[in-house]
Design a protein around this motif. Structure first.
Motif, PDB file in Angstrom:
ATOM      1  N   LEU A  45       0.838  -1.191   0.000  1.00 39.98           N
ATOM      2  CA  LEU A  45       0.000   0.000   0.000  1.00 39.98           C
ATOM      3  C   LEU A  45       0.879   1.248   0.000  1.00 39.98           C
ATOM      4  O   LEU A  45       2.073   1.181   0.357  1.00 39.98           O
ATOM      5  CB  LEU A  45      -0.915   0.014   1.222  1.00 39.98           C
ATOM      6  N   ASP A  46       0.317   2.382  -0.386  1.00 48.18           N
ATOM      7  CA  ASP A  46       1.067   3.632  -0.348  1.00 48.18           C
ATOM      8  C   ASP A  46       1.249   4.107   1.093  1.00 48.18           C
ATOM      9  O   ASP A  46       0.550   3.663   2.013  1.00 48.18           O
ATOM     10  CB  ASP A  46       0.348   4.699  -1.168  1.00 48.18           C
ATOM     11  N   ALA A  47       2.195   5.028   1.262  1.00 49.33           N
ATOM     12  CA  ALA A  47       2.563   5.462   2.612  1.00 49.33           C
ATOM     13  C   ALA A  47       1.409   6.129   3.356  1.00 49.33           C
ATOM     14  O   ALA A  47       1.385   6.122   4.589  1.00 49.33           O
ATOM     15  CB  ALA A  47       3.761   6.412   2.533  1.00 49.33           C
ATOM     16  N   ASP A  48       0.458   6.723   2.627  1.00 47.88           N
ATOM     17  CA  ASP A  48      -0.672   7.367   3.294  1.00 47.88           C
ATOM     18  C   ASP A  48      -1.845   6.419   3.507  1.00 47.88           C
ATOM     19  O   ASP A  48      -2.924   6.859   3.928  1.00 47.88           O
ATOM     20  CB  ASP A  48      -1.125   8.600   2.514  1.00 47.88           C
ATOM     21  N   GLN A  49      -1.649   5.133   3.231  1.00 53.25           N
ATOM     22  CA  GLN A  49      -2.689   4.123   3.447  1.00 53.25           C
ATOM     23  C   GLN A  49      -2.257   3.217   4.601  1.00 53.25           C
ATOM     24  O   GLN A  49      -1.274   2.484   4.483  1.00 53.25           O
ATOM     25  CB  GLN A  49      -2.884   3.272   2.191  1.00 53.25           C
ATOM     26  N   ASP A  50      -2.980   3.258   5.694  1.00 56.82           N
ATOM     27  CA  ASP A  50      -2.681   2.345   6.796  1.00 56.82           C
ATOM     28  C   ASP A  50      -2.978   0.903   6.385  1.00 56.82           C
ATOM     29  O   ASP A  50      -3.909   0.641   5.607  1.00 56.82           O
ATOM     30  CB  ASP A  50      -3.513   2.687   8.026  1.00 56.82           C
ATOM     31  N   ILE A  51      -2.206  -0.034   6.918  1.00 54.37           N
ATOM     32  CA  ILE A  51      -2.501  -1.444   6.727  1.00 54.37           C
ATOM     33  C   ILE A  51      -3.800  -1.753   7.470  1.00 54.37           C
ATOM     34  O   ILE A  51      -3.877  -1.584   8.686  1.00 54.37           O
ATOM     35  CB  ILE A  51      -1.357  -2.322   7.263  1.00 54.37           C
ATOM     36  N   PRO A  52      -4.854  -2.188   6.756  1.00 51.17           N
ATOM     37  CA  PRO A  52      -6.140  -2.415   7.431  1.00 51.17           C
ATOM     38  C   PRO A  52      -6.193  -3.770   8.124  1.00 51.17           C
ATOM     39  O   PRO A  52      -5.299  -4.603   7.956  1.00 51.17           O
ATOM     40  CB  PRO A  52      -7.139  -2.342   6.280  1.00 51.17           C
ATOM     41  N   TRP A  53      -7.264  -4.002   8.885  1.00 58.91           N
ATOM     42  CA  TRP A  53      -7.503  -5.273   9.559  1.00 58.91           C
ATOM     43  C   TRP A  53      -6.271  -5.719  10.358  1.00 58.91           C
ATOM     44  O   TRP A  53      -5.849  -6.876  10.324  1.00 58.91           O
ATOM     45  CB  TRP A  53      -7.903  -6.355   8.551  1.00 58.91           C
ATOM     46  N   ALA A  54      -5.717  -4.758  11.089  1.00 54.31           N
ATOM     47  CA  ALA A  54      -4.457  -5.023  11.780  1.00 54.31           C
ATOM     48  C   ALA A  54      -4.586  -6.087  12.871  1.00 54.31           C
ATOM     49  O   ALA A  54      -3.575  -6.653  13.306  1.00 54.31           O
ATOM     50  CB  ALA A  54      -3.913  -3.728  12.388  1.00 54.31           C
ATOM     51  N   ASP A  55      -5.821  -6.356  13.328  1.00 51.74           N
ATOM     52  CA  ASP A  55      -6.023  -7.364  14.367  1.00 51.74           C
ATOM     53  C   ASP A  55      -6.463  -8.705  13.792  1.00 51.74           C
ATOM     54  O   ASP A  55      -6.899  -9.592  14.533  1.00 51.74           O
ATOM     55  CB  ASP A  55      -7.050  -6.880  15.387  1.00 51.74           C
ATOM     56  N   GLU A  56      -6.362  -8.870  12.459  1.00 59.88           N
ATOM     57  CA  GLU A  56      -6.787 -10.114  11.832  1.00 59.88           C
ATOM     58  C   GLU A  56      -5.676 -10.692  10.954  1.00 59.88           C
ATOM     59  O   GLU A  56      -5.768 -10.685   9.729  1.00 59.88           O
ATOM     60  CB  GLU A  56      -8.044  -9.892  10.999  1.00 59.88           C
ATOM     61  N   PRO A  57      -4.628 -11.205  11.550  1.00 61.49           N
ATOM     62  CA  PRO A  57      -3.570 -11.808  10.738  1.00 61.49           C
ATOM     63  C   PRO A  57      -4.046 -13.114  10.103  1.00 61.49           C
ATOM     64  O   PRO A  57      -4.913 -13.807  10.638  1.00 61.49           O
ATOM     65  CB  PRO A  57      -2.453 -12.061  11.754  1.00 61.49           C
ATOM     66  N   LEU A  58      -3.492 -13.421   8.971  1.00 66.20           N
ATOM     67  CA  LEU A  58      -3.709 -14.712   8.316  1.00 66.20           C
ATOM     68  C   LEU A  58      -2.547 -15.616   8.693  1.00 66.20           C
ATOM     69  O   LEU A  58      -1.383 -15.298   8.428  1.00 66.20           O
ATOM     70  CB  LEU A  58      -3.769 -14.527   6.796  1.00 66.20           C
ATOM     71  N   VAL A  59      -2.860 -16.730   9.343  1.00 67.38           N
ATOM     72  CA  VAL A  59      -1.843 -17.695   9.750  1.00 67.38           C
ATOM     73  C   VAL A  59      -2.082 -18.987   8.966  1.00 67.38           C
ATOM     74  O   VAL A  59      -3.174 -19.565   9.035  1.00 67.38           O
ATOM     75  CB  VAL A  59      -1.899 -17.973  11.270  1.00 67.38           C
ATOM     76  N   PHE A  60      -1.093 -19.417   8.233  1.00 66.60           N
ATOM     77  CA  PHE A  60      -1.286 -20.581   7.371  1.00 66.60           C
ATOM     78  C   PHE A  60       0.052 -21.295   7.149  1.00 66.60           C
ATOM     79  O   PHE A  60       1.119 -20.810   7.544  1.00 66.60           O
ATOM     80  CB  PHE A  60      -1.902 -20.162   6.030  1.00 66.60           C
ATOM     81  N   ARG A  61      -0.040 -22.469   6.519  1.00 68.88           N
ATOM     82  CA  ARG A  61       1.134 -23.302   6.274  1.00 68.88           C
ATOM     83  C   ARG A  61       1.093 -23.843   4.853  1.00 68.88           C
ATOM     84  O   ARG A  61       0.016 -23.953   4.263  1.00 68.88           O
ATOM     85  CB  ARG A  61       1.180 -24.486   7.251  1.00 68.88           C
ATOM     86  N   MET A  62       2.238 -24.177   4.342  1.00 68.48           N
ATOM     87  CA  MET A  62       2.296 -24.913   3.091  1.00 68.48           C
ATOM     88  C   MET A  62       2.203 -26.398   3.431  1.00 68.48           C
ATOM     89  O   MET A  62       2.833 -26.873   4.379  1.00 68.48           O
ATOM     90  CB  MET A  62       3.595 -24.603   2.346  1.00 68.48           C
ATOM     91  N   LYS A  63       1.397 -27.115   2.660  1.00 68.59           N
ATOM     92  CA  LYS A  63       1.222 -28.546   2.866  1.00 68.59           C
ATOM     93  C   LYS A  63       1.673 -29.288   1.607  1.00 68.59           C
ATOM     94  O   LYS A  63       1.303 -28.897   0.495  1.00 68.59           O
ATOM     95  CB  LYS A  63      -0.247 -28.874   3.157  1.00 68.59           C
ATOM     96  N   ILE A  64       2.447 -30.343   1.802  1.00 63.89           N
ATOM     97  CA  ILE A  64       2.914 -31.152   0.677  1.00 63.89           C
ATOM     98  C   ILE A  64       2.558 -32.607   0.935  1.00 63.89           C
ATOM     99  O   ILE A  64       2.799 -33.138   2.027  1.00 63.89           O
ATOM    100  CB  ILE A  64       4.436 -31.028   0.472  1.00 63.89           C
ATOM    101  N   ARG A  65       1.971 -33.234  -0.048  1.00 69.38           N
ATOM    102  CA  ARG A  65       1.716 -34.674  -0.002  1.00 69.38           C
ATOM    103  C   ARG A  65       2.711 -35.357  -0.941  1.00 69.38           C
ATOM    104  O   ARG A  65       2.687 -35.135  -2.149  1.00 69.38           O
ATOM    105  CB  ARG A  65       0.289 -35.009  -0.403  1.00 69.38           C
ATOM    106  N   TRP A  66       3.586 -36.176  -0.372  1.00 75.08           N
ATOM    107  CA  TRP A  66       4.604 -36.891  -1.135  1.00 75.08           C
ATOM    108  C   TRP A  66       4.067 -38.261  -1.557  1.00 75.08           C
ATOM    109  O   TRP A  66       3.544 -39.004  -0.738  1.00 75.08           O
ATOM    110  CB  TRP A  66       5.863 -37.103  -0.291  1.00 75.08           C
TER     111      TRP A  66
END
Length: 607
Positions: A408-429
């Motif tokens: 985002l541009d410098a005058d745009q705050d990062i929104p939804w600051a209390d809602e992080p996305l937590v995820f993982r990469m999954k691999i099936r061998w």
């Protein structure tokens, strides 16, 4: 919207699973070679001849906020204990693997849509007998250790040098970073029966994902039926995504006002400039350097009373968007500018005061060392004056997307600051015990130079096409503009699979032609050469059988259909030996709308 996720240090997979289980991601698209067919290939790994079993592996977690980039090496983790135990002291034949990005929740794995977290690319290594991972902080691309470990070759030409990297010391290690770009989850990763990635005593895996958080937390329910309809979140001014686009403008990695350009070389204050600065990103950094005043105010505008390009007056650096201005003043000008395509420098991130804005550092490998656009016959990009070929004209792409940089541009705050996305990469061998009478070992061709690149070295801009724009042509439908890049190189190795790394929403096709041996490289083209492989992506939302009705059927996003070689029993052509053969590559993109950071690199698996 509440997110449920388990906080786990590292997930350990279950033991081997029965071979009656189908593919984790369903069926995959394929591109038949000119004299081959794909209908006889087993469509499910469980149908491969011989004993086949699978093991599920999860990466350490990633956490992002909207507009943030994750581009940091994840710590190496052990492969599933049952897989390690079974193949301890012997060889595993990995016939394929499937990938997903998931939230691990109390109700099980939940896929994260590509439209919520876009996988720009990933790099990865599986380590076997005697191999250990070492964590090293390199001093940049010219650090001799970087070449010693082959770091750049296996990192798509770009490394986030601000972050420590994991390298393999001793023993056996195998990169498996193929099928990147676009919808990597529905791109087939594997080989025809009889070929395998053979690993002696497989032990551990290290993955470096590059992910872009594009999830609109208010309008996209990723806890409900997948995929949710895409709704764009806030975007910076430089976004090229048209109104109502099915993709976020963030996945272009546009140059935002948080970024500056530090171009190597000196500047002076003069009354006029023969080679003016062309972006405010360079202007503001150069003005601060030449005046030795880091507190200058930075201003852009359209003002006939100001000098053109970059000037300094009244305690401010001013970038004039009115190129035709004839006004005079203190103009910031490079004293000895290099020809187009030869400038070196860095993109620098300037974090805002928002506490969630934790980005820092610089993308400092721009130009030099063969990392700009190569001259013809390697690629037509220099002749087209593509902006990606020079740091001074660079407008967006992979370099503008380092770890934790906000798009985002410098005058745009990062929104939804209390809602992080937590995820993982999954691999099936999918694995079989190695049998020398059955399996031919293969390896990823990028490390030995058999990858076919057209970009800078991978990426380039899709211009806003029109009549007279280099590389542009109008499709027969009279409405769609096409942009074409070509390039030639001498082939290496014998191909078993080939996959073109390209991105949504512009990728249309990549074709490789083999010219008769002895053909001068500059004379090799699609009229002289024989088609070897053409990868055409399969788009979500278009009714493709491999995507329709699945959680992966996201409009505008792509799966790459591999070319495969193998046994005639499966309708395939024999593996193609291209060593010493002049090759011509043609990459076509949809250029109805401009786009930053498209990529073109054919990733072969070779014998």
């Amino acid at each position: 919207m509440a997110l449920a996720s388990l906080t786990l240090g590292c997930l350990v997979a279950l033991g081997a699973h029965a071979t009656s289980e189908g593919n984790m991601n369903g069926l995959y698209p394929y591109s038949p070679t000119p004299k081959g067919r794909v209908d006889l290939l087993p469509k499910e790994y469980r149908d491969y001849p011989g004993e086949v079993e699978y093991y599920d592996w999860y990466s350490p977690p990633m956490e992002t906020l909207y507009s943030q980039v994750w581009w940091k090496p994840l710590a190496p983790t052990e492969l599933p204990a049952a897989m390690v135990a079974k193949y301890n002291g012997t060889k595993a034949a990995i016939v394929g693997w499937e990938m997903d990005q998931v939230r691990v929740t109390p109700r099980g794995d939940v896929s994260v849509p590509i439209s919520a977290s876009y996988n720009h690319h990933f790099t990865s290594v599986i380590a076997g007998a005697g191999a250990t991972f070492e964590k090293i902080k390199f001093d940049g691309p010219r650090d001799p250790r970087a070449a010693e470990y082959g770091l750049v070759e296996r990192s798509h030409g770009r490394v986030n040098w601000d972050e420590p990297q994991y390298v393999v010391a001793g023993g056996e290690a195998h990169p498996f970073s193929s099928g990147n770009g676009g919808e990597y989850r529905k791109t087939q990763h594997g080989f025809a029966p009889g070929y395998a990635l053979v690993v002696d005593s497989p032990r551990s895996v290290q993955v470096t994902p590059m992910q872009i958080d594009t999830w609109n937390r208010d309008a996209m329910d990723i806890d409900g039926p997948l995929p949710p309809p895409f709704v764009a979140g806030p975007e910076p001014r430089a976004s090229l995504a048209p109104p109502g686009a099915g993709h976020s403008g963030l996945l272009e990695c546009p140059m935002t006002t948080r970024l500056g350009k530090r171009v190597d070389g000196a500047y002076a204050l003069v009354e006029s400039c023969a080679s003016p600065i062309v972006t405010y990103h360079e202007c503001f950094e150069a003005a601060a350097a030449v005046t030795k005043n880091a507190t200058l105010r930075n201003v852009t505008g359209d003002d006939a009373a100001r000098p053109p390009a970059c000037s300094v007056a009244g305690g401010a650096a001013f970038f004039n968007e009115r190129a035709a201005s004839t006004a005079r003043g203190a103009v910031v000008c490079p004293t000895d500018p290099k020809p187009f395509g030869q400038a070196t420098g860095a993109l620098v991130y300037h974090a805002t005061a928002q506490q969630e804005d934790v980005g820092s550092g610089a993308a400092d490998s721009f130009g030099g060392g063969g990392k700009s656009c190569a001259p013809w016959p390697a690629t037509t990009l220099l002749d087209q004056a593509n902006p990606s070929c020079d740091v001074r004209t660079y407008r967006g792409g992979q370099w503008a997307c380092h770890h934790m940089w906000s798009l985002l541009d410098a005058d745009q705050d990062i929104p939804w600051a209390d809602e992080p996305l937590v995820f993982r990469m999954k691999i099936r061998w999918w694995v079989q015990p190695y049998d020398a009478a059955v399996h031919t070992p293969v390896r990823l061709g990028e490390g030995d130079g058999s990858v076919l690149l057209l970009g800078s070295p991978w990426e380039y801009d899709i211009p806003e096409c029109g009549l007279g724009v280099p590389g542009c042509s109008l499709h027969a439908d009279g409405a769609t503009w096409l942009h074409t890049v070509r390039g030639n190189s001498v082939g290496k190795e014998t191909y078993v699979t080939a996959n073109s790394h390209c991105h949504a929403p512009t990728c249309l096709s990549t074709a490789v032609y083999a010219c008769p041996e002895g053909t001068p490289l500059e004379a090799c083209d699609d009229r002289v050469g024989e088609l070897v492989c053409e990868n055409a992506p399969v788009y979500g939302g278009a009714g493709a059988p491999s995507l329709a009705g699945t959680r992966f059927d996201e409009p505008g996003y792509i799966a790459i259909a591999d070319c495969m070689w193998g046994s005639a029993d499966y309708g395939l052509e024999a593996p193609r030996n291209l060593t010493g053969v002049p090759l011509h590559v043609v990459k076509v993109a949809n250029a109805t709308h401009a786009h930053y950071g498209e990529m073109s690199g054919t990733q072969p698996w070779v014998m």
